[in-house]
Each structure stands twice: as structure tokens, then as C-alpha cells.
Design an enzyme around this catalytic site. Sequence first.
Site, PDB file in Angstrom:
ATOM      1  N   GLY A  35       9.113  21.555  -9.574  1.00 35.68           N
ATOM      2  CA  GLY A  35       9.976  22.656  -9.154  1.00 35.68           C
ATOM      3  C   GLY A  35       9.216  23.979  -9.137  1.00 35.68           C
ATOM      4  O   GLY A  35       8.058  24.054  -9.561  1.00 35.68           O
ATOM      5  N   ASP A  49      11.771  19.554 -20.600  1.00 39.00           N
ATOM      6  CA  ASP A  49      11.383  18.286 -19.984  1.00 39.00           C
ATOM      7  C   ASP A  49      12.293  17.195 -20.558  1.00 39.00           C
ATOM      8  O   ASP A  49      12.509  17.136 -21.775  1.00 39.00           O
ATOM      9  CB  ASP A  49       9.918  18.009 -20.344  1.00 39.00           C
ATOM     10  CG  ASP A  49       9.349  16.861 -19.545  1.00 39.00           C
ATOM     11  OD1 ASP A  49       8.326  17.053 -18.886  1.00 39.00           O
ATOM     12  OD2 ASP A  49       9.940  15.741 -19.590  1.00 39.00           O
ATOM     13  N   ALA A  72      16.409  16.305 -11.879  1.00 42.88           N
ATOM     14  CA  ALA A  72      15.040  16.134 -12.369  1.00 42.88           C
ATOM     15  C   ALA A  72      14.639  14.672 -12.212  1.00 42.88           C
ATOM     16  O   ALA A  72      15.442  13.784 -12.453  1.00 42.88           O
ATOM     17  CB  ALA A  72      14.975  16.545 -13.828  1.00 42.88           C
ATOM     18  N   ASN A  90      10.126   8.796 -16.707  1.00 43.55           N
ATOM     19  CA  ASN A  90      10.835  10.037 -16.366  1.00 43.55           C
ATOM     20  C   ASN A  90      12.265   9.751 -15.908  1.00 43.55           C
ATOM     21  O   ASN A  90      13.233  10.255 -16.478  1.00 43.55           O
ATOM     22  CB  ASN A  90      10.065  10.781 -15.265  1.00 43.55           C
ATOM     23  CG  ASN A  90      10.475  12.244 -15.162  1.00 43.55           C
ATOM     24  OD1 ASN A  90      11.155  12.771 -16.035  1.00 43.55           O
ATOM     25  ND2 ASN A  90      10.068  12.885 -14.099  1.00 43.55           N
ATOM     26  N   SER A 115      20.182   7.774  -4.530  1.00 43.50           N
ATOM     27  CA  SER A 115      19.439   7.672  -3.272  1.00 43.50           C
ATOM     28  C   SER A 115      19.848   6.451  -2.470  1.00 43.50           C
ATOM     29  O   SER A 115      20.265   5.427  -3.028  1.00 43.50           O
ATOM     30  CB  SER A 115      17.951   7.552  -3.621  1.00 43.50           C
ATOM     31  OG  SER A 115      17.199   7.183  -2.490  1.00 43.50           O
ATOM     32  N   TYR A 139      11.146   3.336  -7.435  1.00 48.22           N
ATOM     33  CA  TYR A 139      11.949   4.564  -7.337  1.00 48.22           C
ATOM     34  C   TYR A 139      13.432   4.203  -7.155  1.00 48.22           C
ATOM     35  O   TYR A 139      14.300   4.673  -7.893  1.00 48.22           O
ATOM     36  CB  TYR A 139      11.456   5.427  -6.163  1.00 48.22           C
ATOM     37  CG  TYR A 139      12.423   6.519  -5.807  1.00 48.22           C
ATOM     38  CD1 TYR A 139      12.635   7.592  -6.662  1.00 48.22           C
ATOM     39  CD2 TYR A 139      13.160   6.464  -4.618  1.00 48.22           C
ATOM     40  CE1 TYR A 139      13.551   8.585  -6.338  1.00 48.22           C
ATOM     41  CE2 TYR A 139      14.072   7.452  -4.296  1.00 48.22           C
ATOM     42  CZ  TYR A 139      14.271   8.510  -5.159  1.00 48.22           C
ATOM     43  OH  TYR A 139      15.189   9.483  -4.849  1.00 48.22           O
ATOM     44  N   LYS A 143      16.774   4.627  -9.738  1.00 45.59           N
ATOM     45  CA  LYS A 143      18.033   5.291  -9.400  1.00 45.59           C
ATOM     46  C   LYS A 143      19.219   4.349  -9.637  1.00 45.59           C
ATOM     47  O   LYS A 143      20.271   4.760 -10.132  1.00 45.59           O
ATOM     48  CB  LYS A 143      18.006   5.772  -7.941  1.00 45.59           C
ATOM     49  CG  LYS A 143      17.072   6.937  -7.711  1.00 45.59           C
ATOM     50  CD  LYS A 143      17.598   8.178  -8.419  1.00 45.59           C
ATOM     51  CE  LYS A 143      16.650   9.343  -8.369  1.00 45.59           C
ATOM     52  NZ  LYS A 143      17.104  10.492  -9.154  1.00 45.59           N
ATOM     53  N   ASN A 168      18.441  10.954   4.090  1.00 41.48           N
ATOM     54  CA  ASN A 168      17.232  11.787   4.157  1.00 41.48           C
ATOM     55  C   ASN A 168      17.553  13.271   4.065  1.00 41.48           C
ATOM     56  O   ASN A 168      17.961  13.873   5.071  1.00 41.48           O
ATOM     57  CB  ASN A 168      16.447  11.467   5.434  1.00 41.48           C
ATOM     58  CG  ASN A 168      15.716  10.144   5.316  1.00 41.48           C
ATOM     59  OD1 ASN A 168      16.336   9.102   5.148  1.00 41.48           O
ATOM     60  ND2 ASN A 168      14.400  10.186   5.373  1.00 41.48           N
ATOM     61  N   HIS A 187       7.152  14.163   3.534  1.00 40.03           N
ATOM     62  CA  HIS A 187       8.335  13.927   4.369  1.00 40.03           C
ATOM     63  C   HIS A 187       8.090  14.287   5.826  1.00 40.03           C
ATOM     64  O   HIS A 187       7.339  15.198   6.146  1.00 40.03           O
ATOM     65  CB  HIS A 187       9.531  14.695   3.808  1.00 40.03           C
ATOM     66  CG  HIS A 187       9.959  14.169   2.475  1.00 40.03           C
ATOM     67  ND1 HIS A 187       9.651  14.793   1.295  1.00 40.03           N
ATOM     68  CD2 HIS A 187      10.618  13.051   2.143  1.00 40.03           C
ATOM     69  CE1 HIS A 187      10.122  14.077   0.293  1.00 40.03           C
ATOM     70  NE2 HIS A 187      10.721  13.009   0.778  1.00 40.03           N
ATOM     71  N   ARG A 219      16.300   6.959  10.717  1.00 37.65           N
ATOM     72  CA  ARG A 219      16.794   7.520   9.458  1.00 37.65           C
ATOM     73  C   ARG A 219      17.975   8.446   9.729  1.00 37.65           C
ATOM     74  O   ARG A 219      18.123   8.990  10.814  1.00 37.65           O
ATOM     75  CB  ARG A 219      15.692   8.334   8.753  1.00 37.65           C
ATOM     76  CG  ARG A 219      14.525   7.509   8.233  1.00 37.65           C
ATOM     77  CD  ARG A 219      14.932   6.676   7.032  1.00 37.65           C
ATOM     78  NE  ARG A 219      13.834   5.882   6.519  1.00 37.65           N
ATOM     79  CZ  ARG A 219      13.514   4.659   6.968  1.00 37.65           C
ATOM     80  NH1 ARG A 219      14.204   4.088   7.925  1.00 37.65           N
ATOM     81  NH2 ARG A 219      12.519   4.000   6.416  1.00 37.65           N
ATOM     82  N   GLY A 282       7.107  -0.807   2.533  1.00 36.32           N
ATOM     83  CA  GLY A 282       8.417  -0.566   1.913  1.00 36.32           C
ATOM     84  C   GLY A 282       9.390   0.225   2.764  1.00 36.32           C
ATOM     85  O   GLY A 282      10.492   0.529   2.319  1.00 36.32           O
TER      86      GLY A 282
END
Length: 329
Positions: A35, A49, A72, A90, A115, A139, A143, A168, A187, A219, A282
Site C-alpha cells: 500500500g 501487519d 490486506a 499472510n 475473488s 491465491y 481466499k 477484474n 494487470h 474477463r 492458470g
Amino acid sequence: MVLVAGGAGYVGSHVAKALRNAGRQYAVLDNLEKGHEAAVLGAPLLHGDLRDQDGLRAALRSAQPSAVMLFAGYTSVGESVRNPSKYWANNVLGLINLLQAAGEVGVRRFIFSSSAAVYGEPQSIPIPEDHPKEPTNPYGESKLFGEKLIRWHCEAAGAGAISLRYFNAAGADPDGELGEDHRPEEHLIPLAIDAALGRRPELTIFGDDYPTRDGTCVRDYVHVTDLAAAHVLALDHLEDSTGHVAYNLGSERGFTVREVVETVASVASRPVPHSVGARRAGDPAVLVASNALAKERLGWTPRYADLSTIVEHALKWRAAHPNGYGIEA
Ligand code: UFG
């Protein structure tokens, strides 16, 4: 008071601005790894954090939020395949810490940044929320697991949560105060804009042999300010409810990579130098949301649904900020 964890990032900063415009009290919590301090507009910024449990506890005790929004987390699909542990540490452990700390101060409302990656390879288009969830990368898995952690937390704590599954995210704040600044940028729209502006030699189109109308991936691009508006609606919707619900946030319209490149060229009035390279591992051929549930239950309607408008806002910010949130040129 709403605690916006990750509020200095791309989506988080736009949501924070929407909270400000709606007259809500909020504070931003961010470690500023991804950020940008300059993306935090007129709100307290707490440095913290999610992986630091003691620091997180202290931040929640001082902010005493009634709701937490979580942005985050790491978001690069390719990196997650190469380094899954980084994503579990994370996106998963950080969330567990947050839920524990939030539970201790009695937070009863959560909004979770999820997502389209939770679905994996779609079996039907447009994708409804009850579509099978078989993520094809860590990823997306992080999520999906995050949604489950939140669901069980709500059940135990009598709290309410909404997961918003972004398709997206694209564009930039129409006022030009905020924009997209990922490092590295991966992106499509910002990369195509940079190619048009001569800031990179060319854009590589990742594969043109997909079973789509022009061979490139389709997309569903959704304006980041429309995403932000959905978060404010979701917060109000949660007021006294308990349990967890997930909503897709997309426009229900798909564009191919070539169509995006053409739109960028037309909006910028400059060609987008490009070549065709190999497929990116992917990447599903087509991802388009069904957004009926968000419309019906949250009363959400995308305001900037037009791809040209999305590109126009992204271009305006990128042209004015050649170094993103860094030192002005
Ligand atoms: N693309 C290119 N060249 C590039 C970059 C992207 O051709 O240099 C293509 C991709 O192959 C894809 C499309 O442009 O077909 C969009 O790619 P983005 O990287 O902009 O976005 P993704 O669709 O890969 O990723 C988005 C979100 C992720 C989320 C994913 C769901 O950014 O967080 O959708 O699959 F996980």
C-alpha cells in the site's frame, strides 16, 4: 468506527474514500508493504501487519471498531503458485490473527475481500455464487479458505460477514485522487496504458488460441469505485444480521484481451504496441460474473459499467502520475 485493514492498497483506498464520502468514521490499518501512504486520504493510518499478533491486538484495542473490512493480503496469482507458503502466512494466518483480535474486542461485522479466483475453471458462464469452487492456484485457495474461516468465526461469535468476490477490479477514482499502483504491475489495463504512453516497449498478450471470439481470454472488468460502493452497501446490509454470505461483484459483460487493447488505443488516441506470447499458466479462458444476487440483495448497480469509462479513468490517473504514488516526475 470501521477498521479498514489494507486501506492503503488499490481497492482498500477506494473503499476508504467511499466511507469518507458516506460520512462514516474509519481508520486505516496497513503495513505499507504494497500500500501507499499517499493513498490514505484524511483518515488515521495505523501501521500494522496482520502477521504481528500483538501489534494487531493493540491496534484493535485502540481503534475499538464495530466493523472490520479486510483488504490486506497478497494478490498475485503467479507468485502464489511459485511461493504458496507466503500466501498461507499472510492471507490465511493473518486472517486468523485478525479474527482472534477482532473477537477479543467484540467486532460483530466483517467485510472480506474475496475473488473470482475461488471458482477455478468455470463450468458455466455467467458464474453464480453457488458455482463449484475449485481454485486452480494458492491465491484462490487462500481466499476460499478465508471465506470458510470467517463463516465459522461468525457462527461461533454470533457475528455477520459478507465476502465480496471481485472479478477484474479496474479503473481509478473518477476525481483523480486515487489510482492503481502495483509493484510490479501485472494487470492488463495499466500495462496496456503504459505501452500506449510509451512507458514500456510493448504489451504481451498471453495467448491467442483460447476458445473465445478472437482467441484471447475474456474477463469481466468492474470499476474500482463501483466495488467501493458495494462495500458501503454491504456494511449497511450487515447491520443486525448474523452468518456469512458471499456476493459476486462483476459487470456480467466479458471483454477479450484484444478488445481491451483496442479500447485503450481508442481512449488514449494512440496505438498499443503489442505482440502475442505464450499462455500464462492458470488463466481460465472466460470469467464473467452473474451479479444478480448483489443487485437484488445489496441494491448494487455498477455506475461506471462502460469499459471505455473504466479505461478513461485509469488513463487519467496514470498519465498524471507517471511514478504512481512515488515522487512526481
Ligand atoms: N494479460 C495479458 N498480458 C498481460 C497481462 C494480462 O494478456 O501482460 C491477460 C491475462 O492473461 C488475462 C487478462 O489479461 O487474460 C487479465 O489479466 P489480469 O492480470 O489483469 O487479471 P487476472 O484476470 O489474471 O486476475 C484477476 C485478479 C486476480 C484474480 C483473478 C481471478 O487480478 O486477483 O482475476 O482469476 F485472482
